[in-house]
Scaffold this motif. Structure first.
Motif, mmCIF file in Angstrom:
data_model
loop_
_atom_site.group_PDB
_atom_site.id
_atom_site.type_symbol
_atom_site.label_atom_id
_atom_site.label_comp_id
_atom_site.label_asym_id
_atom_site.label_seq_id
_atom_site.Cartn_x
_atom_site.Cartn_y
_atom_site.Cartn_z
ATOM 1 N N ARG A 277 0.842 -1.197 0.000
ATOM 2 C CA ARG A 277 0.000 0.000 0.000
ATOM 3 C C ARG A 277 0.881 1.252 0.000
ATOM 4 N N GLY A 278 1.913 1.257 0.825
ATOM 5 C CA GLY A 278 2.828 2.389 0.844
ATOM 6 C C GLY A 278 3.511 2.600 -0.496
ATOM 7 N N GLY A 279 3.904 1.500 -1.136
ATOM 8 C CA GLY A 279 4.534 1.606 -2.447
ATOM 9 C C GLY A 279 3.609 2.209 -3.489
ATOM 10 N N LEU A 280 2.338 1.827 -3.444
ATOM 11 C CA LEU A 280 1.373 2.385 -4.393
ATOM 12 C C LEU A 280 1.157 3.876 -4.156
ATOM 13 N N LEU A 281 1.046 4.254 -2.891
ATOM 14 C CA LEU A 281 0.874 5.672 -2.570
ATOM 15 C C LEU A 281 2.063 6.484 -3.070
ATOM 16 N N ALA A 282 3.265 5.972 -2.877
ATOM 17 C CA ALA A 282 4.458 6.661 -3.353
ATOM 18 C C ALA A 282 4.437 6.786 -4.871
ATOM 19 N N ALA A 283 4.056 5.707 -5.566
ATOM 20 C CA ALA A 283 4.018 5.729 -7.026
ATOM 21 C C ALA A 283 2.983 6.725 -7.539
ATOM 22 N N LEU A 284 1.935 6.971 -6.764
ATOM 23 C CA LEU A 284 0.899 7.935 -7.152
ATOM 24 C C LEU A 284 1.260 9.363 -6.752
ATOM 25 N N GLY A 285 2.440 9.538 -6.163
ATOM 26 C CA GLY A 285 2.866 10.861 -5.759
ATOM 27 C C GLY A 285 2.296 11.330 -4.433
ATOM 28 N N ARG A 286 1.686 10.417 -3.690
ATOM 29 C CA ARG A 286 1.106 10.774 -2.389
ATOM 30 C C ARG A 286 2.135 10.456 -1.303
ATOM 31 N N THR A 287 3.210 11.251 -1.339
ATOM 32 C CA THR A 287 4.395 10.953 -0.532
ATOM 33 C C THR A 287 4.113 10.970 0.957
ATOM 34 N N ALA A 288 3.404 11.972 1.424
ATOM 35 C CA ALA A 288 3.155 12.086 2.864
ATOM 36 C C ALA A 288 2.384 10.868 3.375
ATOM 37 N N GLU A 289 1.390 10.427 2.603
ATOM 38 C CA GLU A 289 0.615 9.253 3.013
ATOM 39 C C GLU A 289 1.478 7.991 2.981
ATOM 40 N N ALA A 290 2.360 7.903 1.974
ATOM 41 C CA ALA A 290 3.246 6.747 1.875
ATOM 42 C C ALA A 290 4.175 6.692 3.082
ATOM 43 N N VAL A 291 4.750 7.845 3.447
ATOM 44 C CA VAL A 291 5.639 7.891 4.609
ATOM 45 C C VAL A 291 4.895 7.464 5.870
ATOM 46 N N THR A 292 3.678 7.990 6.045
ATOM 47 C CA THR A 292 2.882 7.629 7.227
ATOM 48 C C THR A 292 2.596 6.133 7.260
ATOM 49 N N GLY A 293 2.261 5.582 6.090
ATOM 50 C CA GLY A 293 1.961 4.150 6.025
ATOM 51 C C GLY A 293 3.177 3.295 6.348
ATOM 52 N N TYR A 294 4.327 3.654 5.778
ATOM 53 C CA TYR A 294 5.549 2.916 6.075
ATOM 54 C C TYR A 294 5.902 3.021 7.560
ATOM 55 N N GLN A 295 5.785 4.218 8.116
ATOM 56 C CA GLN A 295 6.151 4.401 9.514
ATOM 57 C C GLN A 295 5.220 3.638 10.447
ATOM 58 N N GLU A 296 3.938 3.553 10.091
ATOM 59 C CA GLU A 296 3.016 2.764 10.920
ATOM 60 C C GLU A 296 3.419 1.299 10.916
ATOM 61 N N LEU A 297 3.797 0.797 9.747
ATOM 62 C CA LEU A 297 4.247 -0.602 9.655
ATOM 63 C C LEU A 297 5.464 -0.819 10.547
ATOM 64 N N LEU A 298 6.441 0.080 10.454
ATOM 65 C CA LEU A 298 7.666 -0.094 11.233
ATOM 66 C C LEU A 298 7.400 0.028 12.731
ATOM 67 N N THR A 299 6.434 0.851 13.099
ATOM 68 C CA THR A 299 6.074 0.961 14.517
ATOM 69 C C THR A 299 5.402 -0.311 15.007
ATOM 70 N N ARG A 300 4.505 -0.849 14.195
ATOM 71 C CA ARG A 300 3.802 -2.080 14.587
ATOM 72 C C ARG A 300 4.760 -3.268 14.700
ATOM 73 N N HIS A 301 5.832 -3.244 13.954
ATOM 74 C CA HIS A 301 6.763 -4.376 13.923
ATOM 75 C C HIS A 301 8.161 -3.933 14.364
ATOM 76 N N ASP A 302 8.185 -3.041 15.356
ATOM 77 C CA ASP A 302 9.480 -2.497 15.772
ATOM 78 C C ASP A 302 10.382 -3.543 16.413
ATOM 79 N N ASP A 303 9.806 -4.690 16.805
ATOM 80 C CA ASP A 303 10.645 -5.738 17.391
ATOM 81 C C ASP A 303 11.664 -6.275 16.396
ATOM 82 N N VAL A 304 11.364 -6.168 15.087
ATOM 83 C CA VAL A 304 12.278 -6.666 14.066
ATOM 84 C C VAL A 304 13.545 -5.818 14.004
ATOM 85 N N LEU A 305 13.443 -4.563 14.400
ATOM 86 C CA LEU A 305 14.564 -3.643 14.271
ATOM 87 C C LEU A 305 15.363 -3.474 15.553
ATOM 88 N N THR A 306 15.026 -4.242 16.580
ATOM 89 C CA THR A 306 15.740 -4.142 17.852
ATOM 90 C C THR A 306 16.972 -5.036 17.842
#
Length: 400
Positions: A277-306
């Motif tokens: 979904r984030g990739g599609l938003l970015a491809a459509l030029g909806r950068t702010a929404e794409a960033v928000t979507g990516y960041q929500e994913l990383l927050t939900r799965h922050d255990d992977v980055l610890t």
């Protein structure tokens, strides 16, 4: 900047079949089979004269258990010998015969001998054709074997034959509604849709996915489980994006996440839906929404980055891959829009040191993040830091 479509979903095909849907197959184990009279007490002897007759059920159960233990210890060749000895002597119970043949095909796949496994499935189904059986234990085993055969054909790229196999299972279910096979049936419907897409029939594939998604809820216990609905939504949205219908794809992703994405402990398929979904938003030029979507994913799965996630076995590999690819995509999006410090900070979240021997894809992804960081650092005039990042990237890709 990609659209996040690279990671394979349920429509992807593994090397020799076996969909990513974790099915609760209703395979009947020999331990559940009833026996009449006293079980044979002697363990099967591999030098036994075939003229002694078929192997009785008790000895079959013990030999199959032995083969299973050998498989668990990584001794597939020995397990295969046990199973083939059983078949050479003959098994006097048809359900047991079908199960031995099913296990033999599974072992052949583990030994990377798919063509022989396919022959094994064909022999099993020739002896125990589910189309000629009444519902019962043998029907369940034969139906499951039909599914595994179609999965194998899909994995071998024989999509037309796989499509026919899945279609036959769906047709069989219209004659016999067997509760124990519900999960296998819905998996077959999803794979049938995937084969339609692979064969260039996208509209038919989308119709098949919608039939799963729109199946009435609460129809006894035969409706799709959440895992089936998630995969159907993910695959339908992915197909819509591939067909150049991004807005419909976004609507499908949004509906999928609204219905199934509330739990913070999401599975990897929902994480993949967020990434795409984030990739599609970015491809459509909806950068702010794409960033928000990516960041929500990383927050939900922050255990992977610890730091804890650097140790193998603590994070499932598919979810790890989705999350780390999302971090890379977010870093790329920041870099594309000259948000250099945010890009560097995001690339830095991708672990580049791991206990044990990391998978090749993990080393490649970490090296990519380091190289892109190096380019950005060079542009900032931080030459020493840029060279250090490049050196670490090169070391990651050295042979172990």
């Amino acid at each position: 900047m990609g659209t996040g479509q690279g990671h394979r979903s349920g429509r992807g095909h593994q090397k020799h079949g076996g969909g990513c849907l974790e099915r609760r197959h209703a395979r009947i184990r020999l331990a559940s089979l009833g026996t009449t009279g006293r079980e044979e007490r002697t363990v099967i002897g591999f030098g036994r004269d075939r003229a002694a007759g078929p192997v009785r059920l008790g000895a079959t159960r013990r030999a199959m258990a032995r083969a299973e233990r050998l498989r668990a210890r990584g001794h597939q060749d020995q397990a295969l010998t046990v199973l083939e000895e059983l078949l050479a002597h003959g098994v006097d119970n048809p359900v047991a015969d079908a199960l031995v043949r099913l296990d033999r095909a599974a072992v052949l796949l583990e030994l990377d001998r798919p063509e022989q496994a396919l022959t094994g499935f064909d022999e099993l189904l020739a002896r125990h054709d589910p189309g000629s059986l009444e519902p019962g234990e043998l029907y369940i085993v034969a139906f499951s074997a039909g599914f595994e055969r179609a999965e194998l054909l899909a994995g071998l790229g024989q999509f037309s034959e796989a499509l026919a196999g899945f279609a036959r299972l769906i047709e069989l279910d219209t004659r016999h509604h067997v509760g124990a096979l519900v999960d296998v049936l819905w998996a077959a419907k999803l794979r049938h849709a995937a084969m339609l897409g692979a064969l260039g029939h996208p509209d038919q594939a989308l119709t098949a996915y919608r039939e799963v998604l729109e199946h009435p809820r609460g129809v006894f216990d035969r409706g799709p489980e959440p895992e089936h609905l998630i995969l159907a939504g993910l695959d339908a949205a992915t197909l819509l994006a591939e067909l150049g219908r991004p807005r419909q794809a976004l609507e499908t992703y949004d509906q999928l996440l609204a219905e199934h994405g509330g739990d913070r402990a999401e599975n990897w398929q929902l994480a993949l839906a967020r990434m795409r979904r984030g990739g599609l938003l970015a491809a459509l030029g909806r950068t702010a929404e794409a960033v928000t979507g990516y960041q929500e994913l990383l927050t939900r799965h922050d255990d992977v980055l610890t730091p804890r996630a650097r140790h193998p076995g603590l994070i499932d590999s598919q979810r790890r891959q989705v999350v780390l690819e999302t971090a890379l995509a977010l870093g790329d999006l920041f870099a594309e829009h000259d948000r250099v410090e945010e890009a560097l900070a995001t690339y830095a979240t991708i672990p580049n040191s791991h206990a044990g021997a990391p998978a090749d894809w993990l080393r490649e992804l970490a090296a990519t993040a380091l190289r892109r960081s190096s380019d950005l650092l060079e542009g900032l005039g931080r030459h020493r830091d840029a060279l250090d990042a490049l050196d670490r990237a090169d070391k990651l890709l050295l042979p172990s």
